[in-house]
Motif scaffolding. Sequence first.
Motif, PDB file in Angstrom:
ATOM      1  N   ALA A  17       0.851  -1.185   0.000  1.00 35.97           N
ATOM      2  CA  ALA A  17       0.000   0.000   0.000  1.00 35.97           C
ATOM      3  C   ALA A  17       0.884   1.232   0.000  1.00 35.97           C
ATOM      4  N   VAL A  18       0.361   2.319  -0.526  1.00 34.66           N
ATOM      5  CA  VAL A  18       1.083   3.587  -0.519  1.00 34.66           C
ATOM      6  C   VAL A  18       0.169   4.674   0.028  1.00 34.66           C
ATOM      7  N   GLU A  19       0.789   5.650   0.675  1.00 35.35           N
ATOM      8  CA  GLU A  19       0.072   6.806   1.196  1.00 35.35           C
ATOM      9  C   GLU A  19       0.677   8.053   0.579  1.00 35.35           C
ATOM     10  N   VAL A  24      -4.659   6.720   0.914  1.00 38.16           N
ATOM     11  CA  VAL A  24      -4.053   5.388   0.962  1.00 38.16           C
ATOM     12  C   VAL A  24      -4.681   4.494  -0.099  1.00 38.16           C
ATOM     13  N   THR A  25      -3.840   3.876  -0.916  1.00 36.78           N
ATOM     14  CA  THR A  25      -4.303   2.894  -1.892  1.00 36.78           C
ATOM     15  C   THR A  25      -3.439   1.650  -1.760  1.00 36.78           C
ATOM     16  N   GLY A  26      -4.010   0.484  -2.085  1.00 39.85           N
ATOM     17  CA  GLY A  26      -3.267  -0.747  -1.906  1.00 39.85           C
ATOM     18  C   GLY A  26      -3.582  -1.800  -2.932  1.00 39.85           C
ATOM     19  N   ALA A  96      -4.586  -5.331  14.957  1.00 43.05           N
ATOM     20  CA  ALA A  96      -5.301  -4.484  15.908  1.00 43.05           C
ATOM     21  C   ALA A  96      -5.645  -3.130  15.303  1.00 43.05           C
ATOM     22  N   LEU A  97      -4.730  -2.567  14.523  1.00 38.91           N
ATOM     23  CA  LEU A  97      -5.006  -1.291  13.868  1.00 38.91           C
ATOM     24  C   LEU A  97      -6.135  -1.429  12.856  1.00 38.91           C
ATOM     25  N   ALA A  98      -6.115  -2.533  12.116  1.00 39.55           N
ATOM     26  CA  ALA A  98      -7.149  -2.748  11.096  1.00 39.55           C
ATOM     27  C   ALA A  98      -8.499  -3.060  11.711  1.00 39.55           C
ATOM     28  N   ALA A  99      -8.499  -3.679  12.896  1.00 34.89           N
ATOM     29  CA  ALA A  99      -9.752  -4.088  13.523  1.00 34.89           C
ATOM     30  C   ALA A  99     -10.594  -2.895  13.960  1.00 34.89           C
ATOM     31  N   GLU A 100      -9.944  -1.807  14.363  1.00 34.76           N
ATOM     32  CA  GLU A 100     -10.646  -0.591  14.792  1.00 34.76           C
ATOM     33  C   GLU A 100     -11.676  -0.889  15.880  1.00 34.76           C
ATOM     34  N   GLU A 101     -11.246  -1.657  16.876  1.00 34.50           N
ATOM     35  CA  GLU A 101     -12.118  -2.031  17.987  1.00 34.50           C
ATOM     36  C   GLU A 101     -11.837  -1.134  19.190  1.00 34.50           C
ATOM     37  N   ASP A 102     -12.848  -0.938  20.009  1.00 33.29           N
ATOM     38  CA  ASP A 102     -12.667  -0.194  21.255  1.00 33.29           C
ATOM     39  C   ASP A 102     -12.506  -1.127  22.452  1.00 33.29           C
ATOM     40  N   GLY A 103     -13.145  -2.295  22.399  1.00 31.39           N
ATOM     41  CA  GLY A 103     -13.124  -3.217  23.531  1.00 31.39           C
ATOM     42  C   GLY A 103     -12.000  -4.221  23.451  1.00 31.39           C
ATOM     43  N   ALA A 104     -12.145  -5.285  24.243  1.00 29.26           N
ATOM     44  CA  ALA A 104     -11.132  -6.334  24.313  1.00 29.26           C
ATOM     45  C   ALA A 104     -11.349  -7.355  23.200  1.00 29.26           C
ATOM     46  N   ALA A 161      -2.118  -3.669   5.832  1.00 29.22           N
ATOM     47  CA  ALA A 161      -1.190  -2.715   5.221  1.00 29.22           C
ATOM     48  C   ALA A 161      -1.788  -1.314   5.173  1.00 29.22           C
ATOM     49  N   GLU A 162      -3.041  -1.216   4.790  1.00 33.07           N
ATOM     50  CA  GLU A 162      -3.662   0.106   4.694  1.00 33.07           C
ATOM     51  C   GLU A 162      -3.831   0.736   6.076  1.00 33.07           C
ATOM     52  N   ALA A 163      -4.203  -0.074   7.074  1.00 32.20           N
ATOM     53  CA  ALA A 163      -4.334   0.440   8.435  1.00 32.20           C
ATOM     54  C   ALA A 163      -2.982   0.895   8.976  1.00 32.20           C
TER      55      ALA A 163
END
Length: 202
Positions: A17-19, A24-26, A96-104, A161-163
């Motif tokens: 991916a590139v920014e 961001v595109t991948g 974890a970055l890609a998941a975009e979760e707030d909880g556990a 990669a994008e995250a």
Amino acid sequence: MSTILCIDTASERFAIAVEREGRVTGFEAEAEQNHSRLLLPAIAELAGDAGRLGGIVVVTGPGAYAGIRVGIATAEGLALAHGCGVYGLGTLTAVALAAEEDGAFAAIHPAGRGEFAVQYFTGREPAGPPAILRGSTPGTDSRGEGAARFGGREMSPLQRAEAALRELGPRIRAGELAAGADAFYMREPNITISRRQVAAAP
């Protein structure tokens, strides 16, 4: 504005991916254990006329042993050519970055031999170190490659990669990150002597 590249070769499929200018595109494709042959042409096609790279993010594992080595070596070679830094990011952190979760939840990734690497997170913050999943399930909601097996949500190399770029790109430009990328494996690789070497032994 310079381009930031991300390379993720921790799976049988690889992603880049590139920014550029905040966009961001991948691209994701089947590697079929040919990361070394397919990676550079894919980067050239995606980056196009990007000019000089301003930084390279590379996913450092856990994951496919050979793929991770190829990804890091490619990132280091490109960084040398472009005069920029290489910034490592663990596979489970990328999940974890890609998941975009707030909880556990549990970030998981195949670790070979039918096993999974697992690391528990609360949002983007790790709640413990990476480990081999020893139980039959992660014990909580899971995210990552193979998560559907445990009733969780699959995360692809492209999503990772994008995250990674959305998170690290601005920090690289701001000079907030120290360069460096070391491969991370959950266990030593299972390398054996080839049958030809065995046959040739006295």
